[in-house]
Design an enzyme around this catalytic site. Structure first.
Site, short mmCIF file in Angstrom:
data_model
loop_
_atom_site.label_atom_id
_atom_site.label_comp_id
_atom_site.label_asym_id
_atom_site.label_seq_id
_atom_site.Cartn_x
_atom_site.Cartn_y
_atom_site.Cartn_z
NE ARG A 123 29.13 -14.22 11.38
CZ ARG A 123 28.78 -14.55 9.92
NH1 ARG A 123 29.76 -15.42 9.58
NH2 ARG A 123 28.00 -13.88 9.02
CB SER B 169 28.84 -21.08 5.54
OG SER B 169 27.89 -21.31 6.34
CG HIS C 299 25.26 -21.56 11.17
ND1 HIS C 299 25.87 -22.18 10.12
CD2 HIS C 299 24.48 -20.18 10.74
CE1 HIS C 299 25.95 -21.20 9.31
NE2 HIS C 299 25.23 -20.16 9.53
CE LYS D 68 19.13 -17.70 -10.51
NZ LYS D 68 19.25 -16.10 -10.45
P1 ADP Z 1 22.60 -16.03 5.13
O1 ADP Z 1 23.20 -16.15 3.90
O2 ADP Z 1 21.02 -15.85 5.45
O3 ADP Z 1 23.37 -14.80 5.86
P2 ADP Z 1 24.11 -18.08 6.82
O4 ADP Z 1 23.96 -19.34 6.76
O5 ADP Z 1 25.41 -17.33 6.30
O6 ADP Z 1 22.84 -17.36 5.92
O7 ADP Z 1 23.57 -17.32 8.14
C1 ADP Z 1 22.30 -17.75 8.77
C2 ADP Z 1 22.37 -16.88 10.12
O8 ADP Z 1 23.27 -17.29 11.02
C3 ADP Z 1 22.51 -15.48 9.91
O9 ADP Z 1 22.04 -14.45 10.84
C4 ADP Z 1 24.02 -15.26 10.17
O10 ADP Z 1 24.50 -13.88 10.56
C5 ADP Z 1 24.37 -16.43 11.66
N1 ADP Z 1 25.64 -16.67 11.25
C6 ADP Z 1 26.36 -17.30 10.52
N2 ADP Z 1 27.49 -17.76 10.81
C7 ADP Z 1 27.70 -17.43 12.40
C8 ADP Z 1 28.54 -17.41 13.25
N3 ADP Z 1 29.62 -17.92 13.31
N4 ADP Z 1 28.02 -17.31 14.55
C9 ADP Z 1 26.64 -16.79 14.91
N5 ADP Z 1 25.96 -16.59 13.86
C10 ADP Z 1 26.09 -16.91 12.59
#
Ligand code: ADP
Length: 160
Positions: free
Chosen positions: A91, A129, A18, A42
């Site tokens: 990704r 995550s 992120h 939730k």
């Molecule tokens: P969501 O539940 O909305 O997917 P996330 O927190 O998992 O929320 O991810 C938010 C955004 O960041 C999404 O667009 C996801 O694809 C992107 N994302 C998550 N992990 C990575 C990563 N390692 N590299 C790049 N983008 C990521």
């Protein structure tokens, strides 16, 4: 006019993947608003406030990053703030289908907001995550996957 991107997600917790996306976006936009969605899952591992605090601590030295939480529809929040660009990270190809659906659905909801996608660097391709949580809660070292404030928070969580 200032160019602002809205970067929404669960961020449960924020990872270096992120962070990489935010840093890339700051090269294109004047400001990035990281928006923590608080009604998607939730039972998140970290509360909405904790997730916001961890992101704020991560970008403490970056005044061009604003961190907020929101509930309800993303497009409504974007409209409320007058932000026209939503940023999402990609990704691998596996992210594409879901992101494509999400962006298409949102486009049906409003034409006012456009989605743009950025690719993370290779070293973060596999970071998520949920995997990070899994590793940390089982005592693994996650320092190479998450920013320092999150390392500490996960450690505290694993010990509690
Ligand atoms: P969501 O539940 O909305 O997917 P996330 O927190 O998992 O929320 O991810 C938010 C955004 O960041 C999404 O667009 C996801 O694809 C992107 N994302 C998550 N992990 C990575 C990563 N390692 N590299 C790049 N983008 C990521």
């Amino acid at each position: 006019m200032r160019k602002v991107a809205l970067y929404p997600g669960s961020f449960d917790p924020i990872t270096l993947g992120h962070v990489d996306i935010v840093e890339r976006a700051l090269q294109v936009f004047d400001e990035v608003v990281v928006a923590v969605a608080v009604n998607i899952r939730k039972t998140p591992t970290f509360s909405g406030d904790e997730r916001v605090d961890l992101i704020r601590a991560t970008f403490a030295d970056e005044p061009r990053v604003e961190v907020v939480s929101f509930s309800g529809l993303l497009v409504d929040y974007a409209r409320e703030r007058g932000i026209k660009t939503v940023l999402r990270g990609l990704r691998a190809v596996s992210d594409f289908e879901f992101e494509f659906q999400l962006a298409s659905m949102n486009r049906r909801l409003t034409e006012e907001v456009d989605f743009i996608f950025m690719m993370t660097s290779e070293e973060h391709f596999f970071v998520s995550s949920s995997l990070v949580r899994e590793v940390a809660l089982n005592g693994g070292d996650v320092t190479q996957f998450v920013p320092p404030p999150v390392v500490a928070a996960l450690r505290a969580r694993a010990e509690s």
